[in-house]
Design a protein around this motif. Structure first.
Motif, PDB file in Angstrom:
ATOM      1  N   GLY A  42       6.741   3.408  -6.487  1.00 56.82           N
ATOM      2  CA  GLY A  42       6.047   3.939  -7.332  1.00 56.82           C
ATOM      3  C   GLY A  42       5.336   4.540  -8.406  1.00 56.82           C
ATOM      4  O   GLY A  42       5.389   4.101  -9.374  1.00 56.82           O
ATOM      5  N   ASP A  56       0.791  -1.851  -0.026  1.00 56.89           N
ATOM      6  CA  ASP A  56       0.381   0.147   0.170  1.00 56.89           C
ATOM      7  C   ASP A  56       1.040   0.953  -0.105  1.00 56.89           C
ATOM      8  O   ASP A  56       2.042   0.965  -0.136  1.00 56.89           O
ATOM      9  CB  ASP A  56      -1.196  -0.039   0.648  1.00 56.89           C
ATOM     10  N   ASN A  57       0.324   2.264   0.540  1.00 58.48           N
ATOM     11  CA  ASN A  57       1.621   3.705   0.554  1.00 58.48           C
ATOM     12  C   ASN A  57       2.109   3.876   2.095  1.00 58.48           C
ATOM     13  O   ASN A  57       2.723   4.869   1.795  1.00 58.48           O
ATOM     14  CB  ASN A  57       0.365   4.756   0.037  1.00 58.48           C
ATOM     15  N   ARG A  58       2.167   2.312   2.029  1.00 56.03           N
ATOM     16  CA  ARG A  58       2.824   2.842   3.556  1.00 56.03           C
ATOM     17  C   ARG A  58       3.737   1.537   3.777  1.00 56.03           C
ATOM     18  O   ARG A  58       5.073   1.730   4.780  1.00 56.03           O
ATOM     19  CB  ARG A  58       1.827   2.592   4.418  1.00 56.03           C
ATOM     20  N   ILE A  88       8.747   5.001  -0.886  1.00 55.82           N
ATOM     21  CA  ILE A  88       7.655   4.649  -1.112  1.00 55.82           C
ATOM     22  C   ILE A  88       7.024   5.200  -2.761  1.00 55.82           C
ATOM     23  O   ILE A  88       7.018   4.534  -3.530  1.00 55.82           O
ATOM     24  CB  ILE A  88       6.563   4.075  -0.234  1.00 55.82           C
ATOM     25  N   ALA A  89       7.203   6.870  -2.640  1.00 52.08           N
ATOM     26  CA  ALA A  89       7.688   7.290  -3.817  1.00 52.08           C
ATOM     27  C   ALA A  89       7.581   6.380  -5.258  1.00 52.08           C
ATOM     28  O   ALA A  89       7.445   6.533  -6.281  1.00 52.08           O
ATOM     29  CB  ALA A  89       7.055   8.679  -3.365  1.00 52.08           C
ATOM     30  N   PRO A 114       7.437   7.953   3.315  1.00 50.81           N
ATOM     31  CA  PRO A 114       6.795   8.339   2.083  1.00 50.81           C
ATOM     32  C   PRO A 114       7.876   8.558   0.600  1.00 50.81           C
ATOM     33  O   PRO A 114       7.198   8.131  -0.022  1.00 50.81           O
ATOM     34  CB  PRO A 114       6.396   9.294   2.871  1.00 50.81           C
TER      35      PRO A 114
END
Length: 102
Positions: A73, A48-50, A69-70, A66
């Motif tokens: 993504g 997920d975004n975490r 993680i970006a 974050p």
């Protein structure tokens, strides 16, 4: 999944893709071997975004920042854009199987 004539490929290898590809929120994509590598990452999973995990040769990393993680993504979006899905992915698998059996 990269298919290469130098790596063993068995018809049984495609069975998990058939079951996973039939799930409503799963898209099975293959990046063709002839595609230019634009992203250099080890295997990674975005939960997920975490949380992202990346498997290196000696350790499994847990990424929770974050900003990092970006980056994963963006890498995922790039890989997804380069991948063949649905009928095109099936055609790549069929072609690889034909090459391996001849």
């Amino acid at each position: 999944m990269r298919l290469s004539s130098s790596l063993p490929f068995r018809a049984a290898s495609s069975n998990p893709s058939r079951s996973a590809g039939s799930l409503p929120r799963v898209t099975f994509g293959i990046i063709p071997l002839t595609t230019e590598a634009r992203v250099l990452f080890n295997n990674f999973v975005m939960y997920d975004n975490r949380l992202v995990t990346e498997e290196g040769s000696t350790a499994k990393l847990r990424v929770t920042q974050p900003r990092e993680i970006a980056q994963y993504g963006r890498a995922f979006d790039m890989l997804a854009g380069q991948s063949a899905t649905r009928d095109a992915a099936r055609a790549l698998i069929r072609r690889a199987m034909q090459i391996r059996t001849h």
